[in-house]
Design an enzyme around this catalytic site. Sequence first.
Site, mmCIF file in Angstrom:
data_model
loop_
_atom_site.group_PDB
_atom_site.id
_atom_site.type_symbol
_atom_site.label_atom_id
_atom_site.label_comp_id
_atom_site.label_asym_id
_atom_site.label_seq_id
_atom_site.Cartn_x
_atom_site.Cartn_y
_atom_site.Cartn_z
ATOM 1 N N GLY A 83 25.551 -6.160 19.054
ATOM 2 C CA GLY A 83 24.739 -5.843 17.873
ATOM 3 C C GLY A 83 24.744 -4.332 17.742
ATOM 4 O O GLY A 83 24.096 -3.642 18.525
ATOM 5 N N HIS A 84 25.526 -3.811 16.815
ATOM 6 C CA HIS A 84 25.674 -2.362 16.654
ATOM 7 C C HIS A 84 25.024 -1.927 15.344
ATOM 8 O O HIS A 84 25.406 -2.386 14.276
ATOM 9 C CB HIS A 84 27.156 -1.976 16.688
ATOM 10 C CG HIS A 84 27.807 -2.258 18.017
ATOM 11 N ND1 HIS A 84 29.117 -1.997 18.293
ATOM 12 C CD2 HIS A 84 27.298 -2.779 19.162
ATOM 13 C CE1 HIS A 84 29.387 -2.338 19.534
ATOM 14 N NE2 HIS A 84 28.296 -2.825 20.086
ATOM 15 N N GLN A 106 28.820 -3.920 24.505
ATOM 16 C CA GLN A 106 28.076 -4.048 25.764
ATOM 17 C C GLN A 106 28.124 -2.728 26.555
ATOM 18 O O GLN A 106 28.210 -1.682 25.930
ATOM 19 C CB GLN A 106 28.603 -5.216 26.612
ATOM 20 C CG GLN A 106 28.285 -6.599 26.036
ATOM 21 C CD GLN A 106 29.191 -7.045 24.910
ATOM 22 O OE1 GLN A 106 30.398 -6.994 25.026
ATOM 23 N NE2 GLN A 106 28.621 -7.473 23.810
ATOM 24 N N ASP A 127 23.484 -1.392 24.172
ATOM 25 C CA ASP A 127 22.498 -0.871 23.220
ATOM 26 C C ASP A 127 22.226 0.617 23.384
ATOM 27 O O ASP A 127 21.109 1.089 23.155
ATOM 28 C CB ASP A 127 21.173 -1.655 23.328
ATOM 29 C CG ASP A 127 21.378 -3.144 23.115
ATOM 30 O OD1 ASP A 127 22.244 -3.490 22.308
ATOM 31 O OD2 ASP A 127 20.673 -3.939 23.761
ATOM 32 N N LYS A 141 25.997 2.861 20.533
ATOM 33 C CA LYS A 141 27.454 2.939 20.308
ATOM 34 C C LYS A 141 27.788 2.852 18.814
ATOM 35 O O LYS A 141 28.669 3.543 18.328
ATOM 36 C CB LYS A 141 28.173 1.793 21.067
ATOM 37 C CG LYS A 141 27.969 1.858 22.578
ATOM 38 C CD LYS A 141 28.634 0.691 23.271
ATOM 39 C CE LYS A 141 28.008 -0.654 22.968
ATOM 40 N NZ LYS A 141 26.628 -0.813 23.428
HETATM 41 P P1 GDP Z 1 24.600 -0.368 20.331
HETATM 42 O O1 GDP Z 1 24.620 -1.813 20.663
HETATM 43 O O2 GDP Z 1 25.010 0.491 21.483
HETATM 44 O O3 GDP Z 1 25.356 -0.028 19.077
HETATM 45 O O4 GDP Z 1 23.062 -0.013 20.044
HETATM 46 P P2 GDP Z 1 22.024 -0.843 19.130
HETATM 47 O O5 GDP Z 1 22.364 -0.595 17.709
HETATM 48 O O6 GDP Z 1 21.923 -2.240 19.594
HETATM 49 O O7 GDP Z 1 20.667 -0.155 19.559
HETATM 50 C C1 GDP Z 1 20.443 1.210 19.374
HETATM 51 C C2 GDP Z 1 19.237 1.397 18.438
HETATM 52 O O8 GDP Z 1 18.808 2.728 18.478
HETATM 53 C C3 GDP Z 1 19.559 1.119 16.980
HETATM 54 O O9 GDP Z 1 18.420 0.619 16.355
HETATM 55 C C4 GDP Z 1 19.920 2.491 16.433
HETATM 56 O O10 GDP Z 1 19.679 2.622 15.040
HETATM 57 C C5 GDP Z 1 18.961 3.346 17.207
HETATM 58 N N1 GDP Z 1 19.431 4.710 17.508
HETATM 59 C C6 GDP Z 1 20.682 5.151 17.790
HETATM 60 N N2 GDP Z 1 20.653 6.456 18.123
HETATM 61 C C7 GDP Z 1 19.363 6.852 18.045
HETATM 62 C C8 GDP Z 1 18.688 8.080 18.304
HETATM 63 O O11 GDP Z 1 19.270 9.080 18.696
HETATM 64 N N3 GDP Z 1 17.324 8.062 18.151
HETATM 65 C C9 GDP Z 1 16.626 6.965 17.752
HETATM 66 N N4 GDP Z 1 15.317 7.048 17.630
HETATM 67 N N5 GDP Z 1 17.229 5.804 17.496
HETATM 68 C C10 GDP Z 1 18.586 5.735 17.661
HETATM 69 P P1 IMO Z 2 25.819 -4.365 22.518
HETATM 70 O O1 IMO Z 2 27.284 -4.281 22.145
HETATM 71 C C1 IMO Z 2 22.804 -5.624 25.419
HETATM 72 C C2 IMO Z 2 23.719 -9.259 27.704
HETATM 73 C C3 IMO Z 2 22.879 -10.497 27.453
HETATM 74 C C4 IMO Z 2 22.939 -11.148 28.823
HETATM 75 C C5 IMO Z 2 24.360 -10.855 29.274
HETATM 76 C C6 IMO Z 2 25.335 -11.985 29.026
HETATM 77 O O2 IMO Z 2 24.901 -4.490 21.375
HETATM 78 O O3 IMO Z 2 25.486 -3.250 23.453
HETATM 79 P P2 IMO Z 2 26.540 -12.925 26.843
HETATM 80 O O4 IMO Z 2 25.968 -13.527 25.603
HETATM 81 O O5 IMO Z 2 27.381 -11.732 26.599
HETATM 82 O O6 IMO Z 2 27.234 -13.934 27.710
HETATM 83 O O7 IMO Z 2 25.243 -12.455 27.691
HETATM 84 O O8 IMO Z 2 24.768 -9.703 28.550
HETATM 85 N N1 IMO Z 2 24.346 -8.683 26.502
HETATM 86 C C7 IMO Z 2 23.948 -7.545 25.920
HETATM 87 N N2 IMO Z 2 22.921 -6.724 26.192
HETATM 88 N N3 IMO Z 2 23.662 -5.319 24.433
HETATM 89 C C8 IMO Z 2 24.727 -6.108 24.171
HETATM 90 O O9 IMO Z 2 25.698 -5.767 23.302
HETATM 91 C C9 IMO Z 2 24.885 -7.313 24.884
HETATM 92 N N4 IMO Z 2 25.773 -8.321 24.856
HETATM 93 C C10 IMO Z 2 25.444 -9.144 25.851
HETATM 94 O O10 IMO Z 2 21.575 -10.152 27.072
HETATM 95 O O11 IMO Z 2 22.059 -10.498 29.707
HETATM 96 MG MG MG Z 3 23.335 -3.469 20.582
#
Ligand code: GDP
Ligand code: IMO
Ligand code: MG
Length: 426
Positions: free
Chosen positions: A40-41, A221, A13, A16
């Site tokens: 979840g991207h 991840q 998270d 990415k």
């Molecule tokens: P990922 O799994 O690495 O793709 O990240 P996620 O999408 O799960 O979580 C990142 C969250 O932060 C999302 O809601 C993005 O829209 C948000 N986000 C990404 N970059 C920035 C930033 O520079 N500032 C803020 N405030 N939010 C951001």
């Molecule tokens: P993105 O790509 C954050 C965590 C789960 C749990 C562990 C194992 O959005 O960064 P799993 O279902 O993969 O067997 O769970 O890994 N986990 C993540 N945490 N971002 C993710 O993906 C994750 N995918 C799995 O919460 O602790």
């Molecule tokens: Mg994510």
Amino acid sequence: MSAVVLIGTQWGDEGKGKITDFLAKRADCVVRYQGGSNAGHTVEVQDEKFMLHLVPSGILYPQTICVVGNGVALDMGNLIKELDGLQQRGVDTSNLRISLRAPLVMPYHKKIDELEDRSNGIGTTKRGIGPTYADKINRTGFRISDLVMEPEFFETRFKAQVEQKNRLITEIYGEEGFDYRILMDELLSQVEILKPYLADTSYLVYNQIKEGKKVLFEGAQGTLLDIDHGTYPYVTSSHPISGGACVGAGIGPTCINKVLGIAKAYTTRVGEGPFPTELNDEMGEKLRQRGCEFGTTTGRPRRCGWLDAVILRYATRVNGLTDLAVTKLDVLDEFPVLKICVGYRYEGRVLTEFPENIGVLAKCEPQYIEMPGWQKDLSDVTEWSDLPVEARNYIAKIEELSGVKQSIVAVGPRRSQTIVSGQLFD
Ligand code: GDP
Ligand code: IMO
Ligand code: MG
């Protein structure tokens, strides 16, 4: 040659999705190489928000080829739903390609994930990821190509597998098993929908690289969730580190010329496991609220804490980082003082390398340095030189402590809220 691997340096998270989408404008091909629906991207474009799980975050650019590589745990039902959702919003998904070697996530994998997590306490996403990869390694899994090319052979093996899984589900857990016929019919109708997308993606990606096209590998991840290099057993069951791109896409290490690490300006974690800089106080709650730190896949509140440079240095080493993107800098806008962990105190000594054992990590006390905050709104800044000096110093400290230069700083979720200072694609 221009192939960049983008990875998460922390526990996932990191943003990415946002950075992949940003770079995808210049990329010819975006490749997912591991993970599955657990990812979840988020991509935000003007007022629209897209949550991607299996589809690569380059999909919003119709000219970009998007690849689901052989290393991805493929849940056909979820992918079809995701594609439907994108198509309904006017997104052209015709440039998607799915590896014929991708391992299939079966309904029993999701059930077993849910049942096993009750006692294992990892806090998984319950998307069937661990059980799918376990079957792959155990050679009892199924690839999408088996279903297309050898349906009879598939059916015989599949029937036996469902019986075996049903024994586990009913005899050990006392829950209801699955009807193999219903599952088989469902799989056959799903694969019919996905057939047009299937390809030898290793060949495709190799040729893209050979032709000098710009290829971006999108990790899911993060480093500390890697099955070998993360905080085992509180990890996912794949290789989110950069090396995973070779295995999960079917290309050699000599094809890659840059590794971009995505680092959130603070640290978060979802699920269980040690987290030295975690803040179980008002400060942690402020980070959660300001950063909207709630899981994209499961909606769970993310655990929040200060930036940990021990982790970043470790990520630099195990991924061979050449560049860094620091995201969510704007979330720190209001804080007068910022802390960065530079070492761990453990049994009277200070550790500067990330410990090998999570029992040790759980006992580590973070050693912080403090930096002045900028207390200004960064969300409209588009140039590095317009960042307040305190923000530039914070980034410079991250560069010094991690040993990697930044190429990108993000100050908001949208495409426009991105400051670029380095050239990722030559
Ligand atoms: P990922 O799994 O690495 O793709 O990240 P996620 O999408 O799960 O979580 C990142 C969250 O932060 C999302 O809601 C993005 O829209 C948000 N986000 C990404 N970059 C920035 C930033 O520079 N500032 C803020 N405030 N939010 C951001
Ligand atoms: P993105 O790509 C954050 C965590 C789960 C749990 C562990 C194992 O959005 O960064 P799993 O279902 O993969 O067997 O769970 O890994 N986990 C993540 N945490 N971002 C993710 O993906 C994750 N995918 C799995 O919460 O602790
Ligand atoms: Mg994510």
